[in-house]
Design a protein around this motif. Structure first.
Motif, PDB file in Angstrom:
ATOM      1  N   UNK A 134     -12.627 -20.708  -3.825  1.00  0.00           N
ATOM      2  CA  UNK A 134     -14.006 -20.288  -4.105  1.00  0.00           C
ATOM      3  C   UNK A 134     -14.104 -19.696  -5.507  1.00  0.00           C
ATOM      4  N   UNK A 135     -13.135 -18.841  -5.857  1.00  0.00           N
ATOM      5  CA  UNK A 135     -13.138 -18.255  -7.193  1.00  0.00           C
ATOM      6  C   UNK A 135     -12.941 -19.343  -8.242  1.00  0.00           C
ATOM      7  N   UNK A 136     -12.071 -20.299  -7.960  1.00  0.00           N
ATOM      8  CA  UNK A 136     -11.832 -21.402  -8.897  1.00  0.00           C
ATOM      9  C   UNK A 136     -13.115 -22.186  -9.147  1.00  0.00           C
ATOM     10  N   UNK A 140     -16.638 -20.378 -14.503  1.00  0.00           N
ATOM     11  CA  UNK A 140     -17.103 -21.313 -15.523  1.00  0.00           C
ATOM     12  C   UNK A 140     -16.078 -21.405 -16.634  1.00  0.00           C
ATOM     13  N   UNK A 141     -15.615 -22.634 -16.912  1.00  0.00           N
ATOM     14  CA  UNK A 141     -14.624 -22.810 -17.966  1.00  0.00           C
ATOM     15  C   UNK A 141     -13.278 -22.208 -17.591  1.00  0.00           C
ATOM     16  N   UNK A 142     -12.478 -21.920 -18.616  1.00  0.00           N
ATOM     17  CA  UNK A 142     -11.135 -21.347 -18.434  1.00  0.00           C
ATOM     18  C   UNK A 142     -10.971 -20.202 -19.427  1.00  0.00           C
ATOM     19  N   UNK A 154     -11.737 -12.298 -16.965  1.00  0.00           N
ATOM     20  CA  UNK A 154     -13.066 -12.865 -16.786  1.00  0.00           C
ATOM     21  C   UNK A 154     -13.110 -13.570 -15.429  1.00  0.00           C
ATOM     22  N   UNK A 155     -13.687 -12.920 -14.450  1.00  0.00           N
ATOM     23  CA  UNK A 155     -13.830 -13.493 -13.118  1.00  0.00           C
ATOM     24  C   UNK A 155     -15.200 -14.123 -12.967  1.00  0.00           C
ATOM     25  N   UNK A 156     -15.378 -14.874 -11.884  1.00  0.00           N
ATOM     26  CA  UNK A 156     -16.689 -15.451 -11.600  1.00  0.00           C
ATOM     27  C   UNK A 156     -17.723 -14.341 -11.417  1.00  0.00           C
ATOM     28  N   UNK A 157     -17.315 -13.221 -10.818  1.00  0.00           N
ATOM     29  CA  UNK A 157     -18.226 -12.089 -10.626  1.00  0.00           C
ATOM     30  C   UNK A 157     -18.669 -11.525 -11.977  1.00  0.00           C
ATOM     31  N   UNK A 230      -9.971 -19.278 -24.982  1.00  0.00           N
ATOM     32  CA  UNK A 230      -9.388 -18.318 -24.052  1.00  0.00           C
ATOM     33  C   UNK A 230      -9.241 -16.983 -24.735  1.00  0.00           C
ATOM     34  N   UNK A 231      -9.602 -15.901 -24.007  1.00  0.00           N
ATOM     35  CA  UNK A 231      -9.555 -14.575 -24.575  1.00  0.00           C
ATOM     36  C   UNK A 231      -8.116 -14.170 -24.876  1.00  0.00           C
TER      37      UNK A 231
END
Length: 238
Positions: A134-136, A140-142, A154-157, A230-231
């Motif tokens: 679900x999180x995957x 959005x993006x990577x 950076x999570x979906x939340x 990517x951060x």
């Protein structure tokens, strides 16, 4: 006075007594093994002794599996929460490796068997698998570099929170229902009410605004829906 540090030889007699009580003939220091126990035509039991958990102890246990499947590791039994935590973690590890685990209470020689050698049969968690996928899917993006510290990922939340923050930055204090519609975040009302990151403030019933911390987060993170590299794992996001 501090109690003397236990020696591996302190474990030998209690383990030998336990195995002899089960009908084994037991001898110490046979080849590379600390203890070898034999009973009839059964596979021999090998026990490796150490004064504490270590990587080398598990390495030795795995090496002895070339001789027999019946391999145990044994350590002195300690006290306190830290030791109980170590026992739980290392019992789980032993089961994964197919090793048995014993602890010896040195004050009276009590031997406790925490795990017997057996093939590892992992139990899958459908709940954990569903949560992972679900999180995957929601992410959005990577935006994260694999192996980075968990703090500030950076999570979906967090991405949904940024979408809500972006709408509030554009429109000012806004009804939660409108934020949800404009941002595409169905959980916008609950997200802003929970205010996990401290980015939002409720200015009236059902109406939310953006705090300075939220504005700073938008500058730092940018638009979660636009392509971004990517951060840096060394960054410390708000």
């Amino acid at each position: 006075m501090r109690a003397p540090k236990p020696k591996e030889t302190d474990l030998y007699l209690p383990v030998k007594t336990l195995l002899e009580g089960q009908g084994y003939t037991v001898k110490g220091e046979i080849g590379a093994a600390d203890i070898v126990a034999v009973r009839g035509d059964e596979d021999p039991v090998v026990v490796e002794l150490k004064t504490g958990f270590s990587l080398s102890l598990f390495h030795q246990g795995i090496e002895r599996q070339a001789i027999t499947d019946q391999v145990y590791i044994a350590v002195p039994r300690g006290t306190g929460r830290a030791f109980l935590k170590a026992i739980a973690a290392n019992t789980s590890l032993c089961r994964r490796l197919g090793l048995g685990l014993m602890t010896v209470r040195l004050k009276d020689g009590l031997v406790e068997v925490h795990a017997d050698p057996a093939p590892y049969r992992p139990r899958k968690s459908n709940i954990k698998k569903a949560r992972l996928l679900k999180e995957f899917a929601r992410r959005t993006g990577d935006p994260n570099s694999g192996g980075a510290t968990r703090q500030g990922l950076m999570t979906a939340y967090r991405q949904d929170a940024l979408r809500c923050a972006r709408i509030l930055a554009e429109l000012g204090p806004t009804k939660a229902a409108l934020v949800a519609k404009a941002s595409g975040v169905d959980r916008a009302r609950a997200l802003m009410a929970d205010n996990h990151y401290g980015w939002f403030e409720r200015v009236a019933t059902g109406i939310y605004g953006l705090c300075d911390k939220g504005s700073e987060a938008l500058v730092f993170h940018g638009d979660p829906d636009s392509p971004a590299e990517i951060a840096d794992p060394g960054d410390t996001p708000n």
